[in-house]
Structure formats: structure tokens, C-alpha cells
Enzyme design. Structure first.
Site, PDB file in Angstrom:
ATOM      1  N   ASN A 106       0.809  -1.229   0.000  1.00  0.00           N
ATOM      2  CA  ASN A 106       0.000   0.000   0.000  1.00  0.00           C
ATOM      3  C   ASN A 106       0.841   1.278   0.000  1.00  0.00           C
ATOM      4  O   ASN A 106       0.288   2.364  -0.156  1.00  0.00           O
ATOM      5  CB  ASN A 106      -0.974   0.001   1.186  1.00  0.00           C
ATOM      6  N   HIS A 129      -5.514   3.322   3.344  1.00  0.00           N
ATOM      7  CA  HIS A 129      -6.256   2.098   3.671  1.00  0.00           C
ATOM      8  C   HIS A 129      -7.767   2.284   3.493  1.00  0.00           C
ATOM      9  O   HIS A 129      -8.465   1.355   3.103  1.00  0.00           O
ATOM     10  CB  HIS A 129      -5.910   1.616   5.081  1.00  0.00           C
ATOM     11  N   LYS A 183      -5.585  -7.650   6.202  1.00  0.00           N
ATOM     12  CA  LYS A 183      -6.572  -6.826   6.909  1.00  0.00           C
ATOM     13  C   LYS A 183      -7.921  -7.518   6.984  1.00  0.00           C
ATOM     14  O   LYS A 183      -8.286  -8.285   6.102  1.00  0.00           O
ATOM     15  CB  LYS A 183      -6.721  -5.472   6.196  1.00  0.00           C
ATOM     16  N   GLY A 185       4.879  -0.948  10.852  1.00  0.00           N
ATOM     17  CA  GLY A 185       3.879  -0.063  11.455  1.00  0.00           C
ATOM     18  C   GLY A 185       4.570   1.066  12.193  1.00  0.00           C
ATOM     19  O   GLY A 185       5.808   1.108  12.286  1.00  0.00           O
ATOM     20  N   GLU A 238      13.905   2.523  13.602  1.00  0.00           N
ATOM     21  CA  GLU A 238      13.457   3.654  12.764  1.00  0.00           C
ATOM     22  C   GLU A 238      13.386   4.923  13.618  1.00  0.00           C
ATOM     23  O   GLU A 238      13.481   6.034  13.098  1.00  0.00           O
ATOM     24  CB  GLU A 238      12.084   3.323  12.150  1.00  0.00           C
ATOM     25  N   ASP A 266      11.036   0.928   0.043  1.00  0.00           N
ATOM     26  CA  ASP A 266      10.126   1.077   1.185  1.00  0.00           C
ATOM     27  C   ASP A 266       8.706   1.358   0.676  1.00  0.00           C
ATOM     28  O   ASP A 266       7.850   0.484   0.715  1.00  0.00           O
ATOM     29  CB  ASP A 266      10.596   2.201   2.116  1.00  0.00           C
TER      30      ASP A 266
HETATM   31  C1  6MZ Z   1       7.090   1.249   9.334  1.00  0.00           C
HETATM   32  C2  6MZ Z   1       5.774   1.081   7.459  1.00  0.00           C
HETATM   33  C3  6MZ Z   1       6.575   2.033   6.789  1.00  0.00           C
HETATM   34  O1  6MZ Z   1       0.896  -3.331   4.706  1.00  0.00           O
HETATM   35  O2  6MZ Z   1      -1.027  -1.875   4.033  1.00  0.00           O
HETATM   36  N1  6MZ Z   1       4.803   0.711   6.619  1.00  0.00           N
HETATM   37  N2  6MZ Z   1       6.038   0.688   8.706  1.00  0.00           N
HETATM   38  N3  6MZ Z   1       7.884   2.164   8.769  1.00  0.00           N
HETATM   39  C4  6MZ Z   1       7.669   2.602   7.503  1.00  0.00           C
HETATM   40  N4  6MZ Z   1       8.486   3.565   7.013  1.00  0.00           N
HETATM   41  C5  6MZ Z   1       8.055   4.746   6.388  1.00  0.00           C
HETATM   42  N5  6MZ Z   1       6.074   2.202   5.554  1.00  0.00           N
HETATM   43  C6  6MZ Z   1       4.998   1.380   5.466  1.00  0.00           C
HETATM   44  O3  6MZ Z   1       1.339  -1.170   3.533  1.00  0.00           O
HETATM   45  C7  6MZ Z   1       1.287  -0.036   4.360  1.00  0.00           C
HETATM   46  C8  6MZ Z   1       1.729  -0.373   5.760  1.00  0.00           C
HETATM   47  O4  6MZ Z   1       3.118  -0.697   5.774  1.00  0.00           O
HETATM   48  C9  6MZ Z   1       3.738  -0.252   6.961  1.00  0.00           C
HETATM   49  C10 6MZ Z   1       2.649   0.428   7.783  1.00  0.00           C
HETATM   50  O5  6MZ Z   1       2.119  -0.503   8.696  1.00  0.00           O
HETATM   51  C11 6MZ Z   1       1.626   0.791   6.724  1.00  0.00           C
HETATM   52  O6  6MZ Z   1       0.318   0.913   7.244  1.00  0.00           O
HETATM   53  P1  6MZ Z   1       0.332  -2.416   3.666  1.00  0.00           P
HETATM   54  O7  6MZ Z   1       0.349  -3.026   2.292  1.00  0.00           O
END
Ligand code: 6MZ
Length: 370
Positions: free
Chosen positions: A27, A75, A110, A204, A234, A309
Site C-alpha cells: 500500500n 487504507h 486486513k 507499522g 526507525e 520502502d
Molecule cells: C514502518 C511502514 C513504513 O501493509 O497496508 N509501513 N512501517 N515504517 C515505515 N516507514 C516509512 N512504511 C509502510 O502497507 C502499508 C503499511 O506498511 C507499513 C505500515 O504498517 C503501513 O500501514 P500495507 O500493504
């Protein structure tokens, strides 16, 4: 500083060389155009106010906090089966268009009772997206399932070799989830191994949740032989970083906020690091590209892989990440190629895939006259 003409030539090179992407959130990798279109549809239905979200989608510089706000919006826009299928298809097409030959796509399964979505049906929609790609060859099933189960086995189309991309899936545990929910995700990953799921990710908002909440599920994954990658450091959190390194995951992502002791631990462990340059700079987890730990890890020959990322959220691409790394370190073509090829050693797929990737890089080296 590189001159503009050199930069174009290097960008062409970064684009043309084969690459491996190991840290891409589904996403977070969505095209802006798709997000705007989805927002438009929900706007027309009166579910959201388009004008309120348009600038949020198009904004370029986001703090880490704002990134997670954007994910909440994404989302809302994407979480239905048909849209999940669509974005999976588009994201895979986009990676293939950049000569990515192997991608591990991660996503958080989800649940949404109102639309009859379970974690499993969400993942089935992702897999439908892999099946829906028809412009390139998508190989997502484990090698021992045989090519007859693959989407399209012959690589020949009208007498020319079709572009091929290996796709494997990682199921993400969101730091907002409970121990039971994390365990459910690991169970699902184990059940979906035959469908190309190769591992677990913990991600997350890093300021939410406790390591101890996820540890039972991650330990269970490890016991079952399911590889684990963790978002680690992070934000500053020494106790958590140390516990994560002690867990000995197969890979970690980011590794921004480490102190001397943690660097020493990481380097002696040889845990490969998924490096996300643009993401770290945009979210200010790292203050500048020149002070990015990538430089030190690269010089120390620590295992690492360049990744996007969230290519959509941070308006980047895997080729740009290579260009950024190359211009920071003054890397030449051969070094960039080696950096890309080394990632084969860190993929979670089986040895058959790894051997095929080695062959792909050998033949690319010949073509690129390296
Ligand atoms: C931590 C991240 C992220 O899973 O809905 N996500 N978590 N650090 C980051 N750095 C910027 N970038 C994305 O993709 C979106 C989800 O990935 C994680 C977060 O939980 C975000 O809601 P999906 O496909």
C-alpha cells in the site's frame, strides 16, 4: 557532485541493470494516479471530501507521523478486494518495468467485517492481483510446485523473450496489533506457503506497540522455519533494538537509530540490512544522505540491499535509489551491479530461485559488457 549528463547516463544504467527489491510495502507502492482516481470515486459517493485528501496524496515532504496518517487514508481508499487486486497488479507491473527480476512484496493482511473481508480473503485478493498481470511473466509459486502451476510457463511471446519477474510475499504484522492477531498472521503465512508466502515482517508506526507483544508470534514463525524481517531502529529505542538484534532475524529494515554498541552487535551478527535511503531522509530518521549509515555499512562490507520502502508515498523508484547510492559513494557501474547481485544471497525464496537469479545476472553482465 555529478553533472546532469552523467546523471542521465547513470539513471539509464540503474534502470537497465537487473535489480532485486526486498523491502516494498504494497500500500506504500501505489501510483499517485490510482490513489487520486480512487479518492475521486469515493468523493463522488460522498464517502470522503476529495479536495481535503487531494493535497495529502500529492504532498511530497512528510514527517514520519504524517506518513502514518497518509497510510490511514490509503487504507480507506484501497481496502476492498477488487482494489487490493488492482493495486497488486499495478505495483508488480511497475517493478517489472524497472527491470526488477525478483520482488518480495510485503503487506498487512486486513480484516473488515462490513465488507466480508478476512485476513485470508485479503491475501487471496493479493494473489488474484499476481494472476491478473498479463503483460509480463509472473512466477510466484514455490519452485517445487512445478512450472505447470505457474501463471504462464513459456517465456516466449511472438518469438521474443517475455519479461519475467519472480514475486514472493511477506505478511506484515502491524505494531498496533495484539499478540493473538500477530499469531493469526503467522498462521496464515504458514498456510499460504504454497502460494508464494515466504516470510513475516514486523512494521507499522514505530512509536506504537511493545516488542514483547509480537515476540511470541515471531518466535513461533522462527520455530516453523519461516524467515522474519523486522523494522528496527526507525526511531531511537535502544532496548528494543537490542532485543531485536538478539532475536537474530533473517534481515532487518532501516537500522537508522543505532548507537555504537548496536552497530557492533549488528556487524558481528552479519544480519543483512534493507536500506531505504529516500524514505529515511524524507521522514528525517537520518539527517542527510552523506551521514546515512549506508555509507559506513557499505565500506564495512556489511550485507545490505537497496530498497524503496514506499515508492508511491516517497515518489521514488528502485532505480533512483541506486542512483542516489551511486552518486553518494561515487560507485561505478560494476559496483552498482555487484550491489544489486549480492541481494540474491538475502532473498527468502528457495535455492532453485536463487540459482535462476544468478543465471539472470550472469547473462545480464554479458549483455551489459561487464
Ligand atoms: C514502518 C511502514 C513504513 O501493509 O497496508 N509501513 N512501517 N515504517 C515505515 N516507514 C516509512 N512504511 C509502510 O502497507 C502499508 C503499511 O506498511 C507499513 C505500515 O504498517 C503501513 O500501514 P500495507 O500493504
Amino acid at each position: 557532485m555529478i553533472r546532469e549528463s552523467e546523471s542521465w547516463r547513470e539513471m539509464d544504467w540503474c534502470l537497465s541493470q537487473p535489480k532485486i527489491e526486498l523491502h516494498a510495502h504494497l500500500n506504500g507502492s501505489i501510483r499517485d494516479s490510482t490513489l487520486l482516481e480512487l479518492a475521486g470515486v469515493l468523493g463522488e459517493k460522498g464517502i470522503i471530501v476529495f479536495k481535503d485528501v487531494e493535497h495529502v496524496i500529492l504532498k511530497n515532504n512528510r514527517s514520519l507521523k504524517e506518513v502514518f496518517k497518509l497510510f490511514d487514508l490509503i487504507h480507506i481508499l484501497t481496502t476492498d478486494h477488487a482494489t487490493v487486486t488492482r493495486i497488486t497488479k499495478e505495483v508488480v507491473e511497475d517493478f517489472a518495468a524497472e527491470n526488477v527480476v525478483y520482488v518480495e512484496l510485503r503487506t498487512t493482511p486486513k480484516r473488515s467485517e462490513s465488507i466480508g473481508m478476512s485476513k485470508r480473503s485479503y491475501m487471496e485478493a493479493v494473489i488474484d492481483g499476481l494472476r491478473a498481470v498479463n503483460t509480463i511473466d509472473v512466477a510466484f509459486l514455490p519452485s517445487d510446485m512445478g512450472l505447470k502451476n505457474s501463471v504462464r510457463s513459456p517465456l516466449i511471446d511472438n518469438g521474443t523473450t517475455r519479461r519475467k519477474i519472480y514475486v514472493r510475499l511477506l505478511l506484515s504484522i502491524d505494531r498496533r496489533e495484539s499478540t493473538a492477531a500477530a499469531m493469526e498472521t503467522v498462521q496464515l503465512a504458514l498456510e499460504m506457503r504454497d502460494l508464494g508466502v515466504v516470510g513475516i515482517d514486523l512494521s507499522g508506526n514505530p512509536v506504537i506497540g511493545e516488542w514483547e507483544t509480537f515476540l511470541p508470534a515471531l518466535t513461533f514463525a522462527k520455530e516453523q522455519g519461516l524467515p522474519v524481517t523486522l523494522h528496527c531502529g526507525e526511531v531511537p529505542n535502544r532496548t528494543e533494538v537490542q532485543s531485536m538484534l538478539d532475536f537474530l532475524p533473517q534481515r532487518i529494515g532501516h537500522a537508522c537509530c543505532f548507537e555504537e554498541e548496536e552497530w557492533a552487535k549488528l556487524k558481528s551478527s552479519r544480519i543483512p540490512v534493507e536500506i531505504c535511503l529516500t524514505s529515511n531522509i524524507r521522514t528525517e530518521s537520518v539527517s542527510s544522505i552523506n551521514s546515512h549509515h549506508f555509507v559506513d555499512l557499505y565500506n564495512a562490507e556489511h550485507p545490505l540491499v537497496l530498497c524503496t520502502d514506499d515508492a508511491g508515498v516517497f515518489s521514488t523508484s528502485i532505480s533512483r535509489e541506486y542512483l542516489l547510492a551511486a552518486s553518494t559513494l561515487g560507485l561505478g557501474e560494476r559496483e552498482m551491479f555487484t550491489l544489486a547481485r549480492n541481494a540474491i544471497n538475502f532473498v527468502f525464496a528457495d535455492d532453485v530461485v536463487k540459482n535462476d537469479l544468478r543465471k539472470i545476472f550472469v547473462s545480464a553482465a554479458e549483455k551489459l559488457e561487464l
